[in-house]
Scaffold this motif. Structure first.
Motif, mmCIF file in Angstrom:
data_model
loop_
_atom_site.group_PDB
_atom_site.id
_atom_site.type_symbol
_atom_site.label_atom_id
_atom_site.label_comp_id
_atom_site.label_asym_id
_atom_site.label_seq_id
_atom_site.Cartn_x
_atom_site.Cartn_y
_atom_site.Cartn_z
ATOM 1 N N GLU A 79 0.859 -1.188 0.000
ATOM 2 C CA GLU A 79 0.000 0.000 0.000
ATOM 3 C C GLU A 79 0.894 1.236 0.000
ATOM 4 N N VAL A 80 0.330 2.332 -0.421
ATOM 5 C CA VAL A 80 1.093 3.582 -0.482
ATOM 6 C C VAL A 80 1.028 4.286 0.872
ATOM 7 N N PHE A 81 2.189 4.748 1.337
ATOM 8 C CA PHE A 81 2.229 5.551 2.557
ATOM 9 C C PHE A 81 2.015 7.008 2.175
ATOM 10 N N THR A 82 1.089 7.651 2.859
ATOM 11 C CA THR A 82 0.849 9.074 2.615
ATOM 12 C C THR A 82 1.081 9.831 3.912
ATOM 13 N N LEU A 83 1.293 11.130 3.786
ATOM 14 C CA LEU A 83 1.467 11.954 4.976
ATOM 15 C C LEU A 83 0.219 11.929 5.849
ATOM 16 N N GLU A 84 -0.941 11.851 5.221
ATOM 17 C CA GLU A 84 -2.179 11.793 5.993
ATOM 18 C C GLU A 84 -2.220 10.523 6.852
ATOM 19 N N LYS A 85 -1.849 9.404 6.261
ATOM 20 C CA LYS A 85 -1.806 8.156 7.029
ATOM 21 C C LYS A 85 -0.825 8.279 8.183
ATOM 22 N N GLY A 86 0.348 8.790 7.886
ATOM 23 C CA GLY A 86 1.365 8.959 8.925
ATOM 24 C C GLY A 86 0.886 9.878 10.028
ATOM 25 N N PHE A 87 0.217 10.969 9.661
ATOM 26 C CA PHE A 87 -0.300 11.904 10.660
ATOM 27 C C PHE A 87 -1.306 11.216 11.583
ATOM 28 N N PHE A 88 -2.240 10.477 11.002
ATOM 29 C CA PHE A 88 -3.271 9.854 11.826
ATOM 30 C C PHE A 88 -2.722 8.683 12.640
ATOM 31 N N ILE A 89 -1.715 7.997 12.147
ATOM 32 C CA ILE A 89 -1.071 6.953 12.950
ATOM 33 C C ILE A 89 -0.416 7.585 14.173
ATOM 34 N N VAL A 90 0.310 8.670 13.966
ATOM 35 C CA VAL A 90 0.957 9.366 15.086
ATOM 36 C C VAL A 90 -0.095 9.909 16.048
ATOM 37 N N LEU A 91 -1.174 10.470 15.514
ATOM 38 C CA LEU A 91 -2.255 10.996 16.352
ATOM 39 C C LEU A 91 -2.872 9.886 17.207
ATOM 40 N N LEU A 92 -3.049 8.721 16.619
ATOM 41 C CA LEU A 92 -3.600 7.577 17.349
ATOM 42 C C LEU A 92 -2.671 7.152 18.483
ATOM 43 N N VAL A 93 -1.389 7.084 18.199
ATOM 44 C CA VAL A 93 -0.417 6.696 19.231
ATOM 45 C C VAL A 93 -0.399 7.732 20.351
ATOM 46 N N ILE A 94 -0.444 9.015 19.992
ATOM 47 C CA ILE A 94 -0.470 10.073 21.018
ATOM 48 C C ILE A 94 -1.739 9.941 21.868
ATOM 49 N N GLY A 95 -2.860 9.643 21.255
ATOM 50 C CA GLY A 95 -4.101 9.474 21.996
ATOM 51 C C GLY A 95 -4.038 8.326 22.984
ATOM 52 N N VAL A 96 -3.452 7.216 22.581
ATOM 53 C CA VAL A 96 -3.326 6.064 23.489
ATOM 54 C C VAL A 96 -2.392 6.391 24.644
ATOM 55 N N ILE A 97 -1.285 7.059 24.343
ATOM 56 C CA ILE A 97 -0.356 7.443 25.420
ATOM 57 C C ILE A 97 -1.045 8.408 26.378
ATOM 58 N N ALA A 98 -1.778 9.375 25.860
ATOM 59 C CA ALA A 98 -2.487 10.330 26.717
ATOM 60 C C ALA A 98 -3.535 9.629 27.564
#
Length: 112
Positions: A79-98
C-alpha cells in the motif's frame, strides 16, 4: 514491566497475526489455524482486563491493531504511505499514550 502489560503486548501481537491471516487465508485449513489464534487472543485480552482498566487495554489493543495493520499494508501488501496516514497513525499513538497517562493520574488521585 507489569504482567498485565505483557498480556496487552501478547494480545496486540496475536491480533496482528490473525489480521495478517485474514489477508492471506485462502483455504479451510488456514481458517482452522486462525480460529484458535483468535480465541487465544481474546482469552489473553480478558486476562489483561483483569488487572488494568478495560478502556486502556482496549484502546491499546485497538491502536496496536490499527497501526500494525496500516504498517502491514504498507510494508507487506505494498500500500502507499501518505502523509495523511502517517499523521493519523501518530495521532492515534499520542491518543493512546495520553489515555494511559490519564489513567495513571486517576490512580494516583484515588490512592491519596
Amino acid at each position: 514491566m507489569n504482567k498485565a502489560w505483557i498480556y496487552v503486548f501478547l494480545t496486540s501481537f496475536f491480533e496482528l497475526v490473525w489480521i495478517y491471516g485474514f489477508n492471506v487465508a485462502s483455504t479451510w485449513w488456514h481458517w482452522l489455524i486462525l480460529l484458535p489464534i483468535i480465541v487465544l487472543d481474546f482469552l489473553i485480552l480478558s486476562k489483561a482486563c483483569e488487572s488494568l482498566p478495560t478502556g486502556t487495554v482496549y484502546a491499546v489493543f485497538a491502536a496496536a491493531g490499527t497501526v500494525g495493520t496500516a504498517l502491514m499494508d504498507i510494508y507487506l501488501f505494498d500500500e502507499v504511505f501518505t502523509l495523511e496516514k502517517g499523521f493519523f497513525i501518530v495521532l492515534l499513538v499520542i491518543g493512546v499514550i495520553a489515555l494511559n497517562l490519564t489513567d495513571d493520574t486517576n490512580k494516583k488521585e484515588v490512592v491519596k
